[in-house]
Enzyme design. Sequence first.
Site, PDB file in Angstrom:
ATOM      1  N   PRO A 178       0.837  -1.208   0.000  1.00 62.06           N
ATOM      2  CG  PRO A 178      -0.213  -1.191   2.093  1.00 62.06           C
ATOM      3  CD  PRO A 178       0.709  -1.984   1.231  1.00 62.06           C
ATOM      4  CD  GLU A 179       3.606   3.474  -3.735  1.00 67.31           C
ATOM      5  OE1 GLU A 179       3.918   4.646  -3.465  1.00 67.31           O
ATOM      6  OE2 GLU A 179       4.195   2.790  -4.583  1.00 67.31           O
TER       7      GLU A 179
END
Length: 277
Positions: A2-3
């Site tokens: 996840p960014e």
Amino acid sequence: MPELPEIEIVCKGLAPAMIDRKIVKLKQNRKNLRIDFPENFSDKVEGAKIINIRRRAKYVLIELDNNQIIVIHLGMSGVLKVIPSDEGYKHVKHDHMVIILDDGGKVVLNDPRRFGLVMLLTNEELEEHKSFSSMGPEPFSNEFNASYLYESLQKRQGVIKSALLNQSLVAGLGNIYVCEVLYQCGISPKRVSNKITIDECNLLVISIREILDKAIKAGGSSLKDYRHTDGNLGYFQHQFAVYGKEGEKCPECDCNFSIKRINQSGRSSFYCEKRQK
Ligand SMILES: [Zn+2]
């Protein structure tokens, strides 16, 4: 992994379920993830009220009314699941932590690969902690602007790709978004940092915000349905221009070039040789 936009959406998804709720119980199903769970974790958080949820870089910060902050990093594969009080919870494999709230709702951390981590820090400890003390400004903050970026890049001789990934320059940018930003700006990932002009810095700041904002909005629209899917927070579908598109036609210029992939410091860079100088 996840960014930043996903973590922003995780925080937005957690907020209505958690803010102003008391933690009645915290269960952990193992001793550690990437690092050990905090010592006496449940004793320190049970009975406390959640007063705020915010993001710093790619960390979820759950602030409690006893000056403690539950700090969560989702690593490569972590998700947080929100289980409303009117829905039953059944333990599934890799559910490592369950927070039970005073309205019967639950928040569950599931992480198959266990590269994630959970820490418990006071406000003061957060500032001084090695994960946060040298962290650069948030991309949406006023502190992050063209002149700040220009001055920081002037001091660097490495490539722009690595500079933008460096968390002490700007917090929270990952490989995917740096590829997208450089493509949009027409800047080669191989450019030397101290050769980037002030005009290009201006472009970079605008583009970073635009691209992150667009992804956050896309994630926000997926959030509306999260109760109707599996309740998992942490991932959503993106539309990327170049990331992962090696060999495909360059999408935004009539260059007839295809997207190239090169390896830079162990990570893939995707770019158009014609467009990005
Ligand atoms: Zn092109």
